[in-house]
Design an enzyme around this catalytic site. Structure first.
Site, PDB file in Angstrom:
ATOM      1  N   HIS A 256       0.833  -1.189  -0.081  1.00 35.20           N
ATOM      2  CA  HIS A 256       0.000   0.140   0.011  1.00 35.20           C
ATOM      3  C   HIS A 256       0.797   1.394  -0.046  1.00 35.20           C
ATOM      4  O   HIS A 256       0.549   2.361  -0.745  1.00 35.20           O
ATOM      5  CB  HIS A 256      -1.022  -0.110   1.135  1.00 35.20           C
ATOM      6  CG  HIS A 256      -1.993   0.528   0.820  1.00 35.20           C
ATOM      7  ND1 HIS A 256      -3.106   0.131  -0.065  1.00 35.20           N
ATOM      8  CD2 HIS A 256      -2.775   1.942   1.378  1.00 35.20           C
ATOM      9  CE1 HIS A 256      -4.255   1.094   0.124  1.00 35.20           C
ATOM     10  NE2 HIS A 256      -3.992   1.967   0.693  1.00 35.20           N
ATOM     11  N   HIS A 282     -10.897   6.599  -5.726  1.00 35.49           N
ATOM     12  CA  HIS A 282     -11.403   7.079  -4.235  1.00 35.49           C
ATOM     13  C   HIS A 282     -13.039   7.467  -4.435  1.00 35.49           C
ATOM     14  O   HIS A 282     -13.386   8.073  -5.682  1.00 35.49           O
ATOM     15  CB  HIS A 282     -10.808   8.286  -3.751  1.00 35.49           C
ATOM     16  CG  HIS A 282      -9.588   7.708  -3.138  1.00 35.49           C
ATOM     17  ND1 HIS A 282      -8.537   8.841  -2.982  1.00 35.49           N
ATOM     18  CD2 HIS A 282      -8.941   6.956  -2.614  1.00 35.49           C
ATOM     19  CE1 HIS A 282      -7.290   7.978  -2.471  1.00 35.49           C
ATOM     20  NE2 HIS A 282      -7.763   7.099  -2.304  1.00 35.49           N
ATOM     21  N   TYR A 291      -3.522  12.883   0.657  1.00 40.26           N
ATOM     22  CA  TYR A 291      -2.341  12.863  -0.255  1.00 40.26           C
ATOM     23  C   TYR A 291      -1.570  14.159  -0.268  1.00 40.26           C
ATOM     24  O   TYR A 291      -0.511  14.166  -0.565  1.00 40.26           O
ATOM     25  CB  TYR A 291      -2.484  11.972  -1.398  1.00 40.26           C
ATOM     26  CG  TYR A 291      -2.802  10.700  -1.342  1.00 40.26           C
ATOM     27  CD1 TYR A 291      -1.930   9.790  -0.998  1.00 40.26           C
ATOM     28  CD2 TYR A 291      -3.951  10.122  -1.358  1.00 40.26           C
ATOM     29  CE1 TYR A 291      -1.880   8.601  -0.581  1.00 40.26           C
ATOM     30  CE2 TYR A 291      -4.444   8.870  -1.206  1.00 40.26           C
ATOM     31  CZ  TYR A 291      -3.167   8.003  -0.790  1.00 40.26           C
ATOM     32  OH  TYR A 291      -3.837   6.860  -0.687  1.00 40.26           O
TER      33      TYR A 291
END
Length: 305
Positions: A256, A282, A291
């Site tokens: 991940h 998403h 992010y």
């Protein structure tokens, strides 16, 4: 604790029904295993308190079970359950009681008004572009490069990589199809020329070496393990750890982290939040905004490097 005994037939039925409910909602296979296990542990705990029906559950029981989870020994390592595991247990109970409320089997939801301490999430870390290059340089097989192309180049989740089939990868159009992402959401991932070449070279030059099984699933799977079966999460994880050791990178980096890394690098490269959101699959822009904080932290480390 999926093997905990339940002596109440009604509780046994609730676990089965909840498991089917999660599959209908589109939860990934790992959640469809772990969440019924968390529910089973709660129902087992209720039996120990002399409670054999969910209608009798009150907020105080949820609080007491929460305290039990905080103190329960971890079955896989020394110490108690991690904060994230306790949170997952609570999330399971919220899902379960909401489900029962929807069915009308309870008149009041015992967890709806409860507030639990919010866990402090550790800051996400990412690999630098140079570190990713080091991983690629450590690859000894085309399959290893294909693995990096899938997790870093395409930003796939582990469950999505496990389900990837030959028909999902279009080399000519440089597109990769995720047929069933998180929440059964489909998406199309554009591949760079290099990513497409890495996947194509593995497929045409090396995949046949692993074709040992003739079952339908193995014939469809894009990436195969040494036994000729579809590559699973454990296979991918072990391959990544091996690459990390070869170039002396921290072992805490996971599959991940590759997804975190490509998201950060795309944002640093000028892609918009909306573009990165679609790339990662998403549901909301708020998730992708996480992010931006990683990106700022990453940029600071690069500035002082």
């Amino acid at each position: 604790m999926k093997n905990l005994p339940l002596h109440t037939p009604g509780f046994q039925r609730l676990v089965r029904e909840f498991s089917r409910h999660l599959r209908r909602l589109g939860y990934n296979p790992s959640s469809c295993k772990s969440q019924p296990s968390s529910l089973r542990e709660f129902l087992h705990w209720l039996e120990q308190q002399g409670i054999t029906d969910v209608e009798s559950v009150r907020p105080k029981h949820i609080k007491e079970h929460y305290q039990y989870l905080l103190e329960r020994p971890n079955q896989q390592r020394v110490g108690c359950l991690s904060t994230s595991t306790v949170v997952q247990h609570l999330y399971t109970l919220k899902l379960f009681f909401h489900y029962q409320e929807t069915l009308g089997t309870i008149t009041a939801n015992p967890i709806s008004g409860l507030i639990f301490p919010r866990p402090v999430s550790p800051e996400r870390t990412v690999l630098t572009v140079e570190q990713v290059k080091q991983l690629y340089s450590a690859c000894e097989t085309l399959r290893e490069k294909a693995m990096l192309a899938i997790f870093y180049g395409c930003g796939l989740r582990r469950s999505e990589a496990e389900q990837l089939n030959i028909s999902d990868v279009q080399f000519r159009n440089q597109l990769l199809y995720v047929r069933q992402g998180k929440g059964k959401k489909r998406r199309v991932v554009p591949m760079s020329g290099q990513v497409a070449r890495d996947l194509q070279e593995y497929f045409y030059r090396e995949r046949s070496q692993y074709e040992k099984k003739q079952d339908e699933d193995s014939r469809q799977a894009f990436l195969l393990n040494v036994n000729g079966h579809r590559m699973r999460g454990g296979d991918y994880g072990r391959k990544l750890k091996l690459l990390l050791r070869k170039v002396n990178l921290p072992q805490h980096f996971s599959l991940h982290h590759l997804r975190h890394s490509i998201a950060t690098h795309l944002l640093e490269g000028g892609l918009s939040l909306e573009q990165v959101r679609d790339f990662l699959g998403h549901n909301s822009i708020e998730t992708t905004q996480l992010y931006t904080r990683i990106s700022q932290s990453y940029l600071a480390t690069q500035t002082h490097a």
